[in-house]
Design a protein around this motif. Structure first.
Motif, PDB file in Angstrom:
ATOM      1  N   MET B 321       0.814  -1.218   0.000  1.00  0.00           N
ATOM      2  CA  MET B 321       0.000   0.000   0.000  1.00  0.00           C
ATOM      3  C   MET B 321       0.846   1.266   0.000  1.00  0.00           C
ATOM      4  O   MET B 321       0.358   2.340  -0.331  1.00  0.00           O
ATOM      5  N   THR B 322       2.101   1.141   0.390  1.00  0.00           N
ATOM      6  CA  THR B 322       2.954   2.316   0.554  1.00  0.00           C
ATOM      7  C   THR B 322       2.958   3.189  -0.697  1.00  0.00           C
ATOM      8  O   THR B 322       2.885   4.414  -0.609  1.00  0.00           O
ATOM      9  N   GLY B 323       3.018   2.579  -1.861  1.00  0.00           N
ATOM     10  CA  GLY B 323       3.081   3.344  -3.106  1.00  0.00           C
ATOM     11  C   GLY B 323       1.771   4.026  -3.435  1.00  0.00           C
ATOM     12  O   GLY B 323       1.751   5.193  -3.854  1.00  0.00           O
ATOM     13  N   LEU B 324       0.662   3.325  -3.229  1.00  0.00           N
ATOM     14  CA  LEU B 324      -0.641   3.951  -3.504  1.00  0.00           C
ATOM     15  C   LEU B 324      -0.883   5.104  -2.533  1.00  0.00           C
ATOM     16  O   LEU B 324      -1.488   6.113  -2.893  1.00  0.00           O
ATOM     17  N   ILE B 325      -0.383   4.967  -1.315  1.00  0.00           N
ATOM     18  CA  ILE B 325      -0.513   6.059  -0.339  1.00  0.00           C
ATOM     19  C   ILE B 325       0.257   7.293  -0.822  1.00  0.00           C
ATOM     20  O   ILE B 325      -0.195   8.424  -0.648  1.00  0.00           O
ATOM     21  N   ARG B 326       1.391   7.082  -1.489  1.00  0.00           N
ATOM     22  CA  ARG B 326       2.143   8.234  -2.028  1.00  0.00           C
ATOM     23  C   ARG B 326       1.272   8.991  -3.037  1.00  0.00           C
ATOM     24  O   ARG B 326       1.211  10.206  -3.044  1.00  0.00           O
ATOM     25  N   LEU B 327       0.593   8.245  -3.904  1.00  0.00           N
ATOM     26  CA  LEU B 327      -0.290   8.876  -4.892  1.00  0.00           C
ATOM     27  C   LEU B 327      -1.442   9.590  -4.168  1.00  0.00           C
ATOM     28  O   LEU B 327      -1.797  10.721  -4.504  1.00  0.00           O
ATOM     29  N   GLY B 328      -1.990   8.929  -3.169  1.00  0.00           N
ATOM     30  CA  GLY B 328      -3.065   9.539  -2.382  1.00  0.00           C
ATOM     31  C   GLY B 328      -2.593  10.776  -1.644  1.00  0.00           C
ATOM     32  O   GLY B 328      -3.329  11.767  -1.518  1.00  0.00           O
ATOM     33  N   GLU B 329      -1.356  10.755  -1.167  1.00  0.00           N
ATOM     34  CA  GLU B 329      -0.812  11.924  -0.464  1.00  0.00           C
ATOM     35  C   GLU B 329      -0.653  13.120  -1.397  1.00  0.00           C
ATOM     36  O   GLU B 329      -0.934  14.250  -1.009  1.00  0.00           O
ATOM     37  N   VAL B 330      -0.204  12.871  -2.615  1.00  0.00           N
ATOM     38  CA  VAL B 330      -0.072  13.992  -3.558  1.00  0.00           C
ATOM     39  C   VAL B 330      -1.469  14.531  -3.887  1.00  0.00           C
ATOM     40  O   VAL B 330      -1.674  15.747  -3.985  1.00  0.00           O
ATOM     41  N   PHE B 331      -2.439  13.630  -4.017  1.00  0.00           N
ATOM     42  CA  PHE B 331      -3.829  14.077  -4.201  1.00  0.00           C
ATOM     43  C   PHE B 331      -4.253  14.967  -3.032  1.00  0.00           C
ATOM     44  O   PHE B 331      -4.816  16.051  -3.224  1.00  0.00           O
ATOM     45  N   ARG B 332      -3.975  14.515  -1.811  1.00  0.00           N
ATOM     46  CA  ARG B 332      -4.340  15.330  -0.644  1.00  0.00           C
ATOM     47  C   ARG B 332      -3.684  16.710  -0.704  1.00  0.00           C
ATOM     48  O   ARG B 332      -4.326  17.726  -0.419  1.00  0.00           O
TER      49      ARG B 332
END
Lengths: 170, 374
Positions: B321-332
């Protein structure tokens, strides 16, 4: 320098043997924990879909069908109808049972999906769809809150359930 | 550059990363995040055309374990679905490709898994070659240590430098409510932590953690109605390198360099330092330094984007999940949803996803507030 075109050695390096050992500690989760604990008290719990009212056994957090939460626990009966079955004539790893035996899908009264179970105390050729069966539990003091607490299901002798009563629960 | 279809991240939901969730199975952790991600973009399950998941059955300990997640993904009526035995960040890439093919307008991307139930270090050992590498007991920490050792020899970076990189992530992580490690730490403190595998200290590697993540992608025409500030994908690319560790230069990431340059070209940018925020899947300070170099970001402390304002993997590293969280963090960050750890005024960013030992495979997303193609 070794020439690569030479035949590779046949012994003792033709194969290597690797044994993979991976231990796991599965978390039952609150839903399964309640379900398993109830087995100790000879109770079978399901969860009811908040949208359609369907009851899932073992309990699920959400209905796979309606996508709504299934957040109400309900007790279902420890008896029901055989919806489909098979007669096992070959040994299965981990099961030391006299062959042939019947494995069946049982729709418990009050449940909208069926569970899988062993059928005993009946000749395989007498088993049929709609046959009414009941759980045979381990004796008091010997149940541990796991699936082995139900030893098997056996016929109750009641009249068969009509097909329309279980056709949606196959 | 060929004109591509504009696709945006429109929603992201993440369970706070914890060492272990004693109350829920992996799929039970996932269900509320899917519900939340859908609710946040104001649609119900039927509005999503395509679904893709990233998880690892070896971590779950269940053969074909991923099919269990279908029960909480709303797979009725039957859905188009695919599963990747990879970080869910790569699953998002699959969804993006399907959208470019034009056969779906919306997609749900999920990542899940309970690392606490198994022995991740043993599982990651099995990822290696069984003759020479797995057999001697290498795991992800020891291969990262081999990489760190080589990198320190090449660059003369010191133990102190690593401590400072780790400390900066820890300070950032303290502001991220979804992070697992929320205690800030100084470089002095981290430099006193015991060795994990030299030259890596315990303070320089992430703890084992678990979470559940759901991200929603939508194409132009639908994205605008689903999110007040959709974050548009401007560029993406991925590169894999060879498996044999001894055959590649572990101190550099040629794959990341190539993936970055291609993703930037797609985005119409000339350099990574033009963006405002970068989220890296760097599981050690050395990986962060290697990635910075590959991206041309310059030395630590130089001008450029804010790196890992979420605290990055050092503050929480739920495998797959670490990588998808990075994408989600940039979205945030770009959609005004980052709150405590927001980077003021951020309008563009890069998210990085990795898989395999020592940055074997790298995926780069370039994102922005505006649509890329008109």
């Amino acid at each position: 320098m070794l020439a690569l075109e030479n035949e590779p050695p046949k012994e003792p390096v033709k194969y290597i043997e690797t044994t993979i050992h991976l231990p796991y500690d599965y978390i039952a989760g609150d839903y399964r924990a309640r379900y398993l604990r109830a087995l100790k008290d000879k109770k079978i719990l399901g969860s009811r879909c908040s949208k359609t009212g369907k009851v899932f056994v073992a309990p699920l957090v959400a209905s796979p069908e309606s996508f709504a939460p299934a957040d109400e626990f309900v007790e279902v009966a420890d008896r029901g109808a055989i919806t489909t079955f098979c007669i096992v004539n070959i040994p299965v790893i981990g099961r030391n049972l006299e062959l042939p035996y019947v494995a069946a899908s049982v729709a418990l009264d009050g449940a909208d999906i069926s569970i899988f179970s062993l059928i005993q105390e009946v000749k395989p050729e007498d088993v049929r769809m709609g046959m009414r069966v009941e759980a045979v539990w381990k004796p008091d003091g010997e149940r541990h809150g796991d699936h082995e607490d139900i030893l098997y299901f056996r016929p109750t002798g009641e009249p068969d359930a009509p097909p329309e009563s279980y056709m949606q629960r196959l | 550059m060929t004109k591509l279809r504009n696709v945006a991240v429109v929603s992201f939901a993440q369970a706070p990363i914890v060492p272990t969730d004693e109350h829920r199975t992996a799929t039970e952790m996932l269900y509320p995040q899917i519900k939340r991600a859908l609710a946040d973009c104001g649609v119900d399950r039927d509005a999503i055309d395509y679904q893709v998941a990233g998880s690892a059955d070896y971590l779950d300990g269940r053969v074909f374990g991923f099919v269990g997640a279908l029960d909480v993904m709303g797979a009725w009526p039957p859905r188009q679905d695919i599963h990747l035995e990879m970080d869910a960040g790569f699953a998002a890439y699959y969804a993006w490709l399907r959208m470019q093919a034009g056969d779906c307008d919306t997609a749900m991307v999920v990542g899940y898994g309970k690392s606490s139930e198994g022995r991740p270090e043993q599982v990651l050992n099995l990822q290696l070659d069984p003759f020479y590498q797995a057999a001697i007991g290498l795991d992800a920490i020891s291969t990262a240590a081999l990489q760190a050792s080589a990198y320190m020899a090449r660059t003369k970076v010191s133990d102190r430098d690593l401590a400072e990189v780790a400390a900066r992530n820890r300070v950032a992580g303290a502001r991220n409510p979804d992070a697992q490690v929320r205690q800030a730490a100084t470089a002095d403190e981290l430099q006193k932590t015991p060795w994990a595998v030299t030259p890596l200290r315990k303070g320089y590697i992430p703890p084992v953690g678990e979470s559940a993540v759901c991200l929603i992608l939508a194409a132009e025409g639908k994205a605008e109605a689903m999110c007040n500030r959709p974050v548009w994908i401007h560029g993406v690319d991925q590169c894999a390198e060879m498996q044999t560790l001894g055959a590649r230069d572990l101190t550099r990431s040629a794959g990341m360099q190539l993936a970055t340059s291609k993703a930037l070209r797609m985005a119409g940018l000339s350099a990574a330092k033009e963006v405002d925020v970068v989220e890296l899947s760097a599981a050690t300070p050395v990986e962060e330094l290697i990635l910075r170099e590959a991206m041309g970001l310059g030395a630590v402390g130089s001008d450029g984007p804010v790196i890992n304002p979420s605290g990055g993997p050092l503050a929480g590293h739920p495998l797959m999940m670490t990588g998808l969280i990075r994408l989600g963090e940039v979205f945030r960050q770009l959609s005004g949803r980052a709150q405590m750890h927001a980077v003021a005024g951020a309008t563009s960013g890069i998210a990085h996803v990795t898989q395999g030992h020592c940055l074997q495979q790298n995926l780069v997303w370039v994102l922005g507030r505006e649509k890329r193609w008109t």
